[in-house]
Design a protein around this motif. Structure first.
Motif, PDB file in Angstrom:
ATOM      1  N   LYS A  39     -12.604   7.183  -2.311  1.00 21.34           N
ATOM      2  CA  LYS A  39     -13.348   7.578  -3.517  1.00 21.34           C
ATOM      3  C   LYS A  39     -12.396   8.149  -4.569  1.00 21.34           C
ATOM      4  O   LYS A  39     -12.525   7.885  -5.750  1.00 21.34           O
ATOM      5  N   LYS A  40     -11.432   8.975  -4.121  1.00 21.68           N
ATOM      6  CA  LYS A  40     -10.443   9.595  -5.023  1.00 21.68           C
ATOM      7  C   LYS A  40      -9.101   9.609  -4.307  1.00 21.68           C
ATOM      8  O   LYS A  40      -9.000  10.079  -3.176  1.00 21.68           O
ATOM      9  N   ASP A  89     -10.972  -2.791  -2.333  1.00 22.35           N
ATOM     10  CA  ASP A  89     -11.465  -2.634  -3.702  1.00 22.35           C
ATOM     11  C   ASP A  89     -11.541  -1.162  -4.093  1.00 22.35           C
ATOM     12  O   ASP A  89     -11.188  -0.785  -5.210  1.00 22.35           O
ATOM     13  N   SER A  90     -12.000  -0.330  -3.171  1.00 22.71           N
ATOM     14  CA  SER A  90     -12.143   1.095  -3.476  1.00 22.71           C
ATOM     15  C   SER A  90     -10.772   1.751  -3.666  1.00 22.71           C
ATOM     16  O   SER A  90     -10.598   2.598  -4.545  1.00 22.71           O
ATOM     17  N   LYS A  92      -8.018   0.236  -4.714  1.00 25.03           N
ATOM     18  CA  LYS A  92      -7.500  -0.248  -6.004  1.00 25.03           C
ATOM     19  C   LYS A  92      -8.137   0.529  -7.155  1.00 25.03           C
ATOM     20  O   LYS A  92      -7.453   0.960  -8.082  1.00 25.03           O
ATOM     21  N   GLN A  93      -9.446   0.736  -7.085  1.00 20.53           N
ATOM     22  CA  GLN A  93     -10.145   1.467  -8.144  1.00 20.53           C
ATOM     23  C   GLN A  93      -9.679   2.927  -8.194  1.00 20.53           C
ATOM     24  O   GLN A  93      -9.447   3.475  -9.271  1.00 20.53           O
ATOM     25  N   GLU A  96      -6.262   3.059  -9.803  1.00 15.17           N
ATOM     26  CA  GLU A  96      -6.359   2.817 -11.251  1.00 15.17           C
ATOM     27  C   GLU A  96      -6.908   4.041 -11.980  1.00 15.17           C
ATOM     28  O   GLU A  96      -6.411   4.405 -13.052  1.00 15.17           O
ATOM     29  N   GLU A  97      -7.919   4.687 -11.414  1.00 14.96           N
ATOM     30  CA  GLU A  97      -8.487   5.882 -12.042  1.00 14.96           C
ATOM     31  C   GLU A  97      -7.456   7.002 -12.100  1.00 14.96           C
ATOM     32  O   GLU A  97      -7.353   7.709 -13.110  1.00 14.96           O
ATOM     33  N   GLN A 100      -4.860   6.193 -14.789  1.00 18.73           N
ATOM     34  CA  GLN A 100      -5.390   6.461 -16.133  1.00 18.73           C
ATOM     35  C   GLN A 100      -5.323   7.940 -16.454  1.00 18.73           C
ATOM     36  O   GLN A 100      -4.919   8.336 -17.544  1.00 18.73           O
TER      37      GLN A 100
END
Length: 125
Positions: A39-40, A89-90, A92-93, A96-97, A100
């Motif tokens: 998640k993080k 997928d999680s 990678k997300q 990316e977060e 950013q």
């Protein structure tokens, strides 16, 4: 925080990262959680001296792997009722977060953390 049952899906905060997983054991003050998604992403750097790069050991932290089991304090475990995302997928997300967030400020800490994250991504993800 209500107790969760063995087999329940949870969101668990562990060493500055947050994971989605399944409770597989109750160890008294902790649950054993099997990681199913990220998640993080964990923070980079020295958690005891946040946002510092001088005179500290700058830790590089990987996210826990799919299926990895970890002991998490019960207070840091909460029921998760949404659909569990795909691990890759999680991850990678989450990366990316974090990238950013780190790209929003130009400081020595943010640059060092971004360098660590890029190195982790190339080597492990």
């Amino acid at each position: 925080m209500a107790d969760v049952d063995i087999g329940e899906m949870v969101k668990a905060h562990y060493r500055s990262g947050t994971y989605i997983g399944k409770v597989i054991a109750d160890k008294g003050d902790r649950y054993v959680v099997e990681v199913l998604a990220v998640k993080k992403h964990p923070m980079q750097g020295d958690l005891h001296n946040p946002h510092q790069t001088e005179g500290v050991f700058f830790h590089e932290r990987k996210a826990l792997a799919f299926g990895e089991k970890t002991n998490v304090k019960k207070a840091a475990v909460h029921r998760f009722t949404e659909t569990v995302p795909d691990y890759a997928d999680s991850l990678k997300q989450a990366v990316e977060e974090y990238k950013q967030k780190l790209s929003q400020e130009d400081s020595a800490y943010y640059q060092a953390a971004l360098t660590c994250l890029n190195r982790l991504e190339k080597a492990y993800y």
